[in-house]
Design an enzyme around this catalytic site. Structure first.
Site, PDB file in Angstrom:
ATOM      1  CG  ASP A   1      31.199  -5.719  27.506  1.00 25.16           C
ATOM      2  OD1 ASP A   1      31.680  -6.008  26.575  1.00 25.16           O
ATOM      3  OD2 ASP A   1      30.277  -5.989  27.890  1.00 25.16           O
TER       4      ASP A   1
ATOM      5  CG  ASN B   1      28.705 -12.281  37.444  1.00 24.30           C
ATOM      6  OD1 ASN B   1      28.386 -12.003  36.635  1.00 24.30           O
ATOM      7  ND2 ASN B   1      29.336 -11.095  37.936  1.00 24.30           N
TER       8      ASN B   1
ATOM      9  CG  HIS C   1      28.436 -10.066  33.837  1.00 23.63           C
ATOM     10  ND1 HIS C   1      29.235 -10.592  34.651  1.00 23.63           N
ATOM     11  CD2 HIS C   1      28.246 -10.710  32.784  1.00 23.63           C
ATOM     12  CE1 HIS C   1      30.794 -11.043  33.659  1.00 23.63           C
ATOM     13  NE2 HIS C   1      29.401 -11.645  32.123  1.00 23.63           N
TER      14      HIS C   1
ATOM     15  CD  GLU D   1      30.482  -7.832  36.478  1.00 21.87           C
ATOM     16  OE1 GLU D   1      30.174  -9.000  36.586  1.00 21.87           O
ATOM     17  OE2 GLU D   1      31.902  -8.316  36.789  1.00 21.87           O
TER      18      GLU D   1
HETATM   19  C1  F6R Z   1      31.158  -9.518  26.052  1.00 22.15           C
HETATM   20  C2  F6R Z   1      30.209  -9.456  27.776  1.00 22.15           C
HETATM   21  C3  F6R Z   1      30.187 -10.219  28.499  1.00 22.15           C
HETATM   22  C4  F6R Z   1      29.796 -11.839  28.582  1.00 22.15           C
HETATM   23  C5  F6R Z   1      29.354 -12.952  29.068  1.00 22.15           C
HETATM   24  C6  F6R Z   1      30.001 -14.144  28.268  1.00 22.15           C
HETATM   25  O1  F6R Z   1      31.289  -8.306  25.721  1.00 22.15           O
HETATM   26  O2  F6R Z   1      29.379  -8.049  27.434  1.00 22.15           O
HETATM   27  O3  F6R Z   1      28.915 -10.057  29.308  1.00 22.15           O
HETATM   28  O4  F6R Z   1      29.096 -12.183  27.052  1.00 22.15           O
HETATM   29  O5  F6R Z   1      30.681 -12.948  30.097  1.00 22.15           O
HETATM   30  O6  F6R Z   1      30.903 -14.597  28.247  1.00 22.15           O
HETATM   31  P1  F6R Z   1      31.332 -15.370  27.559  1.00 22.15           P
HETATM   32  O7  F6R Z   1      30.097 -15.850  26.130  1.00 22.15           O
HETATM   33  O8  F6R Z   1      32.001 -15.491  27.411  1.00 22.15           O
HETATM   34  O9  F6R Z   1      30.446 -17.297  28.792  1.00 22.15           O
END
Ligand code: F6R
Length: 244
Positions: A67, A137, A139, A144
């Site tokens: 992303d 959440n 995702h 999302e």
């Molecule tokens: C980032 C992504 C998100 C993160 C998720 C967890 O490229 O795709 O889905 O993997 O928000 O983020 P952390 O590891 O910072 O808790």
């Protein structure tokens, strides 16, 4: 979907790095997709160290980013393009031709999403190893919680809790982008193997729902239950609410 419990963050990082190395050993030209965020940082450090010691080579592999924030140019220090180069790509023997990123500051977001969808479709047999993080959440990538799953690369309005969670990386919370481009769930489910990394009790509700709850776009990670080789690699804190 199964779960593996690691005692420490280092153990989790080493386990994930082992799977990356095993994938590349079996298939040196493997295609991988990788997340940004805090959770994979230990795995990236481990991969850099192993590559430096000549234990693994990325020379023939290629990587997809999951992303990117809309409107942040690749050189912006908070862009995911910058993160991937800074945290991994610049420190391993991966050629530039093996790097596939979403560009966040294009004039035409839809065209950029279509380009990425076509590129992912062109991966014969699907991504060999998809590594994901998980939002509190639920995702995955920036898919999302929503009323529907989005199959292909798309532009998404980030939820308030995601914007809040990501504010920790920005000097000023007002600078956190509200929109992102993200890989959809179709190439994720087409991947041959999926690892979802989760660390800390802040992820425990999402992890429990992803593993044991109904498959619903309200908890996007739950769709991974449909995959035949998906593993959650987590610590005790992240797994504390999961039935095992
Ligand atoms: C980032 C992504 C998100 C993160 C998720 C967890 O490229 O795709 O889905 O993997 O928000 O983020 P952390 O590891 O910072 O808790």
């Amino acid at each position: 979907m199964r779960a593996i419990c690691c005692k420490t963050y280092d153990e989790l990082s080493a386990y994930a790095a082992d799977i990356v190395c095993e994938t590349l050993k079996n298939r040196p030209n493997a295609v991988l997709a990788l997340p940004t965020g805090s959770t994979p940082l230990g795995m990236y450090e481990e991969l850099i160290a192993r590559c430096g010691r000549g234990e693994v080579s990325f020379r023939n592999s290629s990587f997809f980013i999951l992303d990117e924030y809309v409107d942040l140019p690749p050189a912006h220090t908070q862009s995911y393009n910058y993160y991937m180069r800074d945290r991994l790509f610049s420190h391993i023997d991966l050629p530039e031709s093996g790097i596939h990123m979403l560009i966040g500051d294009t004039a035409d977001d839809d065209a950029e999403c279509d380009r990425y969808t076509r590129l992912l479709d062109s991966v014969e047999g699907g991504i060999d190893l998809l590594i994901l993080g998980i939002g509190a959440n639920g995702h995955i990538g920036f898919n999302e919680p929503s009323d529907a799953f989005f199959p292909d690369t798309h532009k998404i309005l980030l939820t308030d809790d995601t914007v809040e969670a990501n504010a920790r990386f920005f000097d000023n919370p007002d600078e956190v982008p509200r929109f992102a481009l993200t890989m959809g769930v179709r190439p994720m489910l087409r991947a041959k193997k999926i690892l979802l990394l989760a660390y800390g009790s802040g992820k425990s509700v999402a992890v429990a729902k992803a593993l044991n709850g109904p498959i619903t776009p309200l908890l996007p990670a739950s769709i991974l239950q449909l995959h035949t080789d998906a593993t959650i690699v987590a610590d005790e804190g992240a797994l504390q609410l999961a039935a095992r």
